[in-house]
Design a protein around this motif. Structure first.
Motif, PDB file in Angstrom:
ATOM      1  N   ALA A  48       0.832  -1.205   0.000  1.00 40.17           N
ATOM      2  CA  ALA A  48       0.000   0.000   0.000  1.00 40.17           C
ATOM      3  C   ALA A  48       0.866   1.254   0.000  1.00 40.17           C
ATOM      4  CB  ALA A  48      -0.934  -0.002   1.210  1.00 40.17           C
ATOM      5  N   LEU A  49       1.904   1.261   0.832  1.00 39.89           N
ATOM      6  CA  LEU A  49       2.778   2.426   0.900  1.00 39.89           C
ATOM      7  C   LEU A  49       3.473   2.658  -0.441  1.00 39.89           C
ATOM      8  CD1 LEU A  49       3.977   4.684   2.586  1.00 39.89           C
ATOM      9  CD2 LEU A  49       5.745   3.091   3.370  1.00 39.89           C
ATOM     10  N   ALA A  50       3.935   1.594  -1.080  1.00 35.84           N
ATOM     11  CA  ALA A  50       4.575   1.737  -2.389  1.00 35.84           C
ATOM     12  C   ALA A  50       3.601   2.319  -3.403  1.00 35.84           C
ATOM     13  CB  ALA A  50       5.104   0.387  -2.864  1.00 35.84           C
ATOM     14  N   GLY A  51       2.350   1.882  -3.353  1.00 38.72           N
ATOM     15  CA  GLY A  51       1.355   2.406  -4.280  1.00 38.72           C
ATOM     16  C   GLY A  51       1.081   3.879  -4.059  1.00 38.72           C
ATOM     17  N   ALA A  81      -1.300  -6.166  -4.828  1.00 43.75           N
ATOM     18  CA  ALA A  81      -0.326  -5.851  -5.872  1.00 43.75           C
ATOM     19  C   ALA A  81      -0.983  -5.164  -7.057  1.00 43.75           C
ATOM     20  CB  ALA A  81       0.379  -7.135  -6.317  1.00 43.75           C
ATOM     21  N   GLN A  82      -2.136  -5.642  -7.471  1.00 43.84           N
ATOM     22  CA  GLN A  82      -2.808  -5.039  -8.614  1.00 43.84           C
ATOM     23  C   GLN A  82      -3.294  -3.631  -8.301  1.00 43.84           C
ATOM     24  OE1 GLN A  82      -4.702  -8.428 -11.366  1.00 43.84           O
ATOM     25  NE2 GLN A  82      -5.665  -8.292  -9.358  1.00 43.84           N
ATOM     26  N   THR A  83      -3.714  -3.396  -7.066  1.00 43.76           N
ATOM     27  CA  THR A  83      -4.119  -2.051  -6.679  1.00 43.76           C
ATOM     28  C   THR A  83      -2.953  -1.084  -6.808  1.00 43.76           C
ATOM     29  OG1 THR A  83      -5.757  -2.943  -5.135  1.00 43.76           O
ATOM     30  CG2 THR A  83      -5.107  -0.653  -4.825  1.00 43.76           C
ATOM     31  N   SER A  84      -1.790  -1.480  -6.316  1.00 41.61           N
ATOM     32  CA  SER A  84      -0.621  -0.617  -6.402  1.00 41.61           C
ATOM     33  C   SER A  84      -0.130  -0.475  -7.838  1.00 41.61           C
ATOM     34  CB  SER A  84       0.497  -1.153  -5.504  1.00 41.61           C
ATOM     35  OG  SER A  84       0.133  -1.028  -4.144  1.00 41.61           O
ATOM     36  N   GLN A  85      -0.270  -1.520  -8.640  1.00 39.33           N
ATOM     37  CA  GLN A  85       0.133  -1.428 -10.038  1.00 39.33           C
ATOM     38  C   GLN A  85      -0.750  -0.432 -10.794  1.00 39.33           C
ATOM     39  OE1 GLN A  85       2.662  -1.946 -11.602  1.00 39.33           O
ATOM     40  NE2 GLN A  85       2.593  -3.474 -13.239  1.00 39.33           N
ATOM     41  N   HIS A  93       6.570  -3.129  -8.262  1.00 45.05           N
ATOM     42  CA  HIS A  93       7.215  -4.450  -8.259  1.00 45.05           C
ATOM     43  C   HIS A  93       6.915  -5.128  -6.922  1.00 45.05           C
ATOM     44  CE1 HIS A  93       9.378  -2.210 -11.305  1.00 45.05           C
ATOM     45  NE2 HIS A  93       9.845  -3.338 -11.791  1.00 45.05           N
ATOM     46  N   LEU A  94       6.439  -6.347  -7.003  1.00 43.69           N
ATOM     47  CA  LEU A  94       6.087  -7.088  -5.785  1.00 43.69           C
ATOM     48  C   LEU A  94       7.249  -7.973  -5.370  1.00 43.69           C
ATOM     49  CD1 LEU A  94       4.028  -7.954  -3.640  1.00 43.69           C
ATOM     50  CD2 LEU A  94       3.219  -9.703  -5.254  1.00 43.69           C
TER      51      LEU A  94
END
Length: 329
Positions: A48-51, A81-85, A93-94
């Protein structure tokens, strides 16, 4: 070949961690770094933070390094992962990892059993979810068969899967099922002689492209290397007690984790980065850059940015500083 940095901040309780780390990411991007990465402690969700950071700071890749798979399910991780992408328009990148027995059993209260088998099943299910938008997977250790679609509009391209793998079995699974690895405390000798050949061979046998090798390197630019080295000994002692790290540290001919920290002046850092790329790394990511204090952390980021600009493809405008020219020689 790109250069990045792991972000962390010592924001006070009265500050806002997300705001502070976003400012760090913006500084890193402006310095010329290609990627920023986030560990997975207990206080925040790394994906979440990365996104959030990737949406706020354009042009920089964001990644997790690394989220432990124990205590998590591939269906939920796929959604994260898809939310952040989608939030970052394809710059996420996961990064996943096995974690350690002591960490898993103490923190989550679950047994750390058959880690390699769990990694294989987790990646098999997760890849299917991300590639097809669904799955009907039933393994020995986990199952997933969602009755609703899993795909998310805007989560393109498919999220890259990177694994914190360094041991032979984990490298084989990663080569077969992931897009790359995230070795930490694996020096140039360990990379070139053991890690890169093992994961590359596994990928080739599985008919997959050459994997991405994102080497994480502890270090900082500082004018007081003795104090910084002493801090590294204290802060990195944790890894000296974990068997998987003990083995990879020994492969480098070192006795403790802190021996692999790159601490010193511009020439010291530039030479180390060159050695890691020569050993087969596709990316070099510096971590624990705050080990010598905030001022030196900022200096480190700015200097790594000059090295990163020199590693861009031909035709990209180059930095003209003396430091960056020295690295290019």
């Amino acid at each position: 070949m790109s250069i990045g940095v792991v972000l962390a901040t010592t924001a006070t309780r009265s500050g806002n961690y997300v705001d502070a780390v976003t400012r760090q990411a913006r500084e890193a991007a402006e310095a010329g770094l290609r990627s920023v990465w986030f560990g997975q402690p207990f206080g925040y969700d790394a994906a979440a933070l990365a996104g959030i950071v990737g949406r706020e700071v354009s042009g920089v890749e964001v990644g997790t390094s690394a989220i432990p798979i124990f205590g998590r399910h591939p269906l939920l991780v796929a959604g994260q992962a898809q939310t952040s992408q989608a939030a970052t328009h394809g710059r996420f990148h996961l990064g996943l990892a096995l974690g350690s027995k002591a960490f898993t059993e103490t923190a989550f209260g679950i047994p750390y059993e058959r880690p390699i088998a769990r990694l294989r099943e987790f990646l098999t299910a997760l890849r299917t979810l991300l590639e097809t938008g669904g799955a009907d997977f039933h393994g020995e250790l986990l199952s997933t068969a969602p009755t609703l679609p899993v795909g998310l509009p805007g989560a393109d391209p498919r999220v890259p899967l990177l694994i914190g793998a360094m041991g032979p079995q984990a490298l084989r699974v990663s080569g077969e099922l992931a897009d790359g690895i995230l070795p930490y405390l694996a020096g140039p000798r360990a990379l070139s002689e053991r890690i890169v050949p093992a994961v590359t061979s596994a990928a080739a046998e599985a008919g997959r492209p050459a994997p991405r090798i994102v080497a994480f390197v502890a270090g900082a630019l500082t004018s007081d290397p003795e104090s910084a080295q002493a801090a590294a000994v204290r802060q990195m002692a944790f890894y000296d007690r974990i068997p998987s790290y003990q083995r990879v540290i020994a492969l480098e001919g070192a006795e403790r984790a802190a021996d692999l920290a790159v601490i010193g002046d511009e020439d010291t850092l530039a030479a180390a980065v060159r050695r890691y790329f020569d050993a087969g790394a596709t990316d070099v990511v510096f971590t624990q850059t705050e080990i010598a204090g905030e001022t030196d952390r900022e200096r480190t980021v700015r200097f790594l940015g000059t090295l990163g600009r020199d590693r861009q493809p031909a035709g990209t405008p180059q930095a003209g500083s003396a430091d960056s020219k020295a690295f290019a020689q």
